[in-house]
Design an enzyme around this catalytic site. Structure first.
Site, PDB file in Angstrom:
ATOM      1  N   LYS A 351       3.190   9.964  -2.706  1.00 52.63           N
ATOM      2  CA  LYS A 351       3.181  10.026  -1.236  1.00 52.63           C
ATOM      3  C   LYS A 351       4.434   9.348  -0.690  1.00 52.63           C
ATOM      4  CE  LYS A 351       0.335   5.891  -1.390  1.00 52.63           C
ATOM      5  NZ  LYS A 351      -0.997   5.325  -1.200  1.00 52.63           N
ATOM      6  N   TYR A 578      27.537  -6.124  17.137  1.00 50.87           N
ATOM      7  CA  TYR A 578      26.856  -6.193  18.436  1.00 50.87           C
ATOM      8  C   TYR A 578      26.520  -7.632  18.796  1.00 50.87           C
ATOM      9  CZ  TYR A 578      26.036  -1.147  18.556  1.00 50.87           C
ATOM     10  OH  TYR A 578      26.190   0.211  18.607  1.00 50.87           O
TER      11      TYR A 578
HETATM   12  C1  LIG Z   1      -1.210   4.628  -2.292  1.00 49.86           C
HETATM   13  C2  LIG Z   1      -2.452   4.737  -2.995  1.00 49.86           C
HETATM   14  C3  LIG Z   1      -2.487   4.557  -4.382  1.00 49.86           C
HETATM   15  C4  LIG Z   1      -1.308   4.087  -5.177  1.00 49.86           C
HETATM   16  O1  LIG Z   1      -1.179   2.705  -4.985  1.00 49.86           O
HETATM   17  P1  LIG Z   1      -0.140   1.785  -5.784  1.00 49.86           P
HETATM   18  O2  LIG Z   1      -0.548   0.421  -5.441  1.00 49.86           O
HETATM   19  O3  LIG Z   1       1.199   2.124  -5.252  1.00 49.86           O
HETATM   20  O4  LIG Z   1      -0.293   2.086  -7.208  1.00 49.86           O
HETATM   21  C5  LIG Z   1      -3.694   4.774  -5.022  1.00 49.86           C
HETATM   22  N1  LIG Z   1      -4.792   5.145  -4.329  1.00 49.86           N
HETATM   23  C6  LIG Z   1      -4.798   5.307  -2.983  1.00 49.86           C
HETATM   24  C7  LIG Z   1      -6.051   5.701  -2.304  1.00 49.86           C
HETATM   25  C8  LIG Z   1      -3.627   5.096  -2.270  1.00 49.86           C
HETATM   26  O5  LIG Z   1      -3.638   5.246  -0.950  1.00 49.86           O
END
Ligand SMILES: *Cc1c(COP(=O)(O)O)cnc(C)c1O
Length: 686
Positions: A351, A578
């Site tokens: 993601k 800035y």
């Molecule tokens: C983002 C996410 C993961 C992965 O998490 P990490 O800590 O990056 O391994 C796993 N399960 C869910 C439901 C998530 O939202």
């Protein structure tokens, strides 16, 4: 730290192509010289095995691409030698048969053979090697009958008819049907013995081959001398020896050897012609050693010149970019797999553009490593992966609006059921949808609460929901303090009760998963069918996570780099940036970097909090970071100049800046630093 790399596979290409040139510059074979010719024939099987090895390492997914490339190369080869075909009067109707089955020029037989043999090997590769290799071996044996053992079979009427039939189509049985599949599959098998075994095996099979060749040569039954019974054995041990030593790659040699292979017969013709013109045929051509050296040198020089003509390859020319370390990613996958409990597979979280790394790039690489399940946060992220050609299951972890349910089907995505009323919405969409059921075991984010048995069971009654999995999310697995451990165990137990209850009712839950990175590192015993690993895959851990207690080492995959736009003097009393954010107390030298907060560099690193690496030295960030640029102090780096590369995350010489450093300096976690890296940055795998 750095071990010296020895890219044995690529280096052996050089030897192999020199042997090919040697074979093609020999004259009529004198006493025992023919024996050398036999040994020089290791080249082609070696090239075929290398192809098989790499095809198999990518699960044969790049077979189509490989065939296209080979076909193109062959096309170029055919065109290149048309003038010589014409000169030799070979452009008869039979020429087309030869183009397809035998190669249009003597050395080119190898390319059409690959074009025919690769699909055969690809088909056989679907069987277990124990079945595929014997089948290919049987084909090789048939080929032997038309080669070194022809005298034996031609005496038997049935066989002689058979081989006559074969020779209507092919000039030789050393071709794509009988010769190539075996070596492709042997390469694909990637057999590696210990060095000792390889050497002993190599010597024994070499001895056997020499005896075989001597006997056959005397007997006069050979029709052609490319195929011997003991050749595949020799190749297995030779290849094992190379694989065992192989480390790293030398891509430049791959191109060079390919071009040398393609053009050396032309060089032979040219050298002969030139010798005739200057009247030195006796010296230059009749002496095979001199001829060999001349052809070899001219082939390499010409090839090198041709390669210099092509535009330089993918040097980074951008203003700011992300480099992904393929080897590190592979290393992390292998490390994580080593702690996966039995029966549990990786389901990487890609993601947020794979935590800033580039979702399609990363997922493609993971596909190549045999990973076939992914999770993303949104339906559009899932669609992007599919459009990028990613294979396998893709689970959308978050909420999807009913207006976008059609995308779930179009892109074959699996949706998370976030609660019971959402399950109803999914059901009334009216078409079958694949879903995983989320159970809330104490995080109080998405999911049906674990104690609402009746609601959970109700989801199974919705006709249009195809439930292929069930999962929960641990929210306190980062360290095993007594309190957090008790909580996590409570979550796991609640999840377990839900599954037991469903099983008792005869309901099939599909894939079960609950571990993310922290969970897998701290509680691998909780297992399940998938581990939804995100941050750890990228080689970093969130702040606070207990790095010490996990038994694996991970390597950061990503580096962020930016161009030095210019270097200028800043005199005492002058301000920079800035809001007069920086005032020079003494004369300074500053550099302007083409990267800013719009690229994801936190503005909180302004005014000396952050630093970058230039030419293996640290340069502090000065003044306020701008949207597209930032300023650093390079007074202590006299070599710094416009066009240099600055490292914001990554290494330069012995120095390193990690995403963890940035997270600490700005009071956040690595996940946030990485996932906010901007879309303006070019992402490349190195
Ligand atoms: C983002 C996410 C993961 C992965 O998490 P990490 O800590 O990056 O391994 C796993 N399960 C869910 C439901 C998530 O939202």
């Amino acid at each position: 730290m750095k071990a010296k790399k020895f890219p044995a596979l690529d280096d052996f290409r050089l030897i192999a192509v020199i042997l090919v040139v040697a074979n093609h510059t020999r004259s009529a074979d004198g006493e025992f010289l023919w024996l050398l010719t036999v040994l020089r024939r290791v080249s082609v099987p070696f090239f075929i095995m290398v192809s098989g090895y790499f095809l198999a390492r990518g699960n044969w997914r790049s077979t189509g691409k490989f065939l296209t490339k080979t076909a193109m190369l062959y096309g170029v080869g055919v065109l290149l030698y048309l003038p010589l075909n014409y000169y030799a009067g070979q452009l008869s109707p039979d020429f087309f048969r030869r183009v397809i089955f035998d190669g249009s020029f003597y050395h080119l037989w190898y390319l059409p053979a690959l074009l025919l043999g690769t699909p055969i090997a690809y088909y056989l590769s679907r069987f277990k090697p124990q079945a595929a290799i014997p089948i290919a071996g049987a084909l090789y044996l048939i080929g032997l009958g038309g080669e070194s053992y022809y005298g034996l079979v031609s005496g038997i009427p049935v066989l002689s008819t058979l081989y006559n039939g074969i020779f209507q189509v092919f000039d030789y049985t050393r071709n794509g049907l009988f010769y190539v599949p075996l070596f492709l599959l042997l390469g694909a098998a990637g057999i590696v013995f210990s060095r000792r075994t390889s050497v002993i095996g190599l010597l024994c099979s070499l001895a056997a081959l020499i005896v075989e060749a001597l006997l056959l040569h005397r007997s006069g039954i050979q029709r052609h001398d490319s195929m011997y019974f003991f050749f595949p054995f020799l190749m297995i041990f030779l290849f094992s020896l190379l694989l065992e030593a192989n480390q790293g790659e030398r891509r430049s040699l791959r191109q060079l050897t390919t071009v040398v292979y393609l053009i050396h017969p032309w060089c032979l013709v040219l050298v002969r012609g030139a010798a005739k013109v200057i009247g030195l045929t006796g010296l230059l051509v009749e002496n095979t050693v001199v001829l060999f050296i001349l052809v070899l040198v001219s082939s390499f020089l010409l090839s090198q010149m041709l390669l210099l003509l092509q535009p330089p390859r993918s040097v980074q020319t951008g203003r700011a970019w992300i480099e992904l370390d393929r080897a590190a990613l592979r290393h992390n996958v292998q490390q994580l797999r080593s702690i996966l409990p039995e029966g549990c597979a990786l389901m990487p979280a890609v993601k947020a553009n794979a935590y800033g790394h580039g979702a399609v790039l990363i997922a493609k690489e993971l596909n190549r490593l045999g990973i076939t399940a992914f999770c993303v946060a949104t339906v559009t992220e899932g669609a992007e992966l599919r459009r990028g050609g990613i294979k396998g299951e893709i689970l959308v972890l978050g909420y999807t609006h009913p207006e976008q349910f059609y995308m779930l089907r179009r892109y074959r995505l699996t949706q998370t059921v976030v609660d019971i009323s959402y399950a109803r919405l999914l059901n009334i969409y009216g078409k079958k949808l694949k879903v995983h059921l989320k159970i809330d075991t104490g995080m109080h984010r998405l999911g049906i609460p674990a104690d609402r048995k009746e609601e959970i069971v109700r989801v199974f009654n919705y006709r249009n929901l195809v439930i292929t999995g069930i999962f929960t999310h641990l929210c306190a697995a980062d360290v095993r303090t007594a309190e957090k451990e008790k909580f996590t165990m409570g979550q796991a137990a609640a999840f377990d009760r839900v599954i037991c209850d469903l099983n008792k009712r005869g309901l099939n839950c599909g894939k079960i998963h609950l571990l993310s990175s922290d969970g897998l590192l701290q509680y691998p015993e909780l297992a399940g069918d998938y581990a939804r690993v995100g941050i750890a895959l990228y080689g970093v851990l969130s702040q606070g996570a207990d790095m010490e207690s996990c038994r694996i080492n991970l390597r950061p995959v990503l580096s962020v780099k930016a161009r030095v736009a210019l270097v200028k003097d800043l005199y005492a009393g002058e301000a920079a940036g800035y809001g007069l954010g920086y005032m020079a107390e003494s004369n300074r030298k500053i550099a302007v970097l083409s990267i800013g907060y719009a690229d994801g560099i936190p503005r909180a690193l302004s005014c000396g909090k952050g630093r970058v690496l230039i030419a293996e030295s640290e340069a502090p960030i000065i003044g306020l970071i701008c949207m597209d640029q930032l300023l650093v102090d390079v007074t202590d780096i006299p070599d710094a100049a416009a066009g240099d590369t600055a490292v914001l995350i990554g290494t330069s010489g012995s120095r390193q800046i990690t995403a963890c450093d940035l997270a600490e300096q700005t009071g956040t976690i690595t996940n946030e630093i990485l996932s906010r890296l901007g879309s303006r940055l070019n992402r490349i795998i190195v």
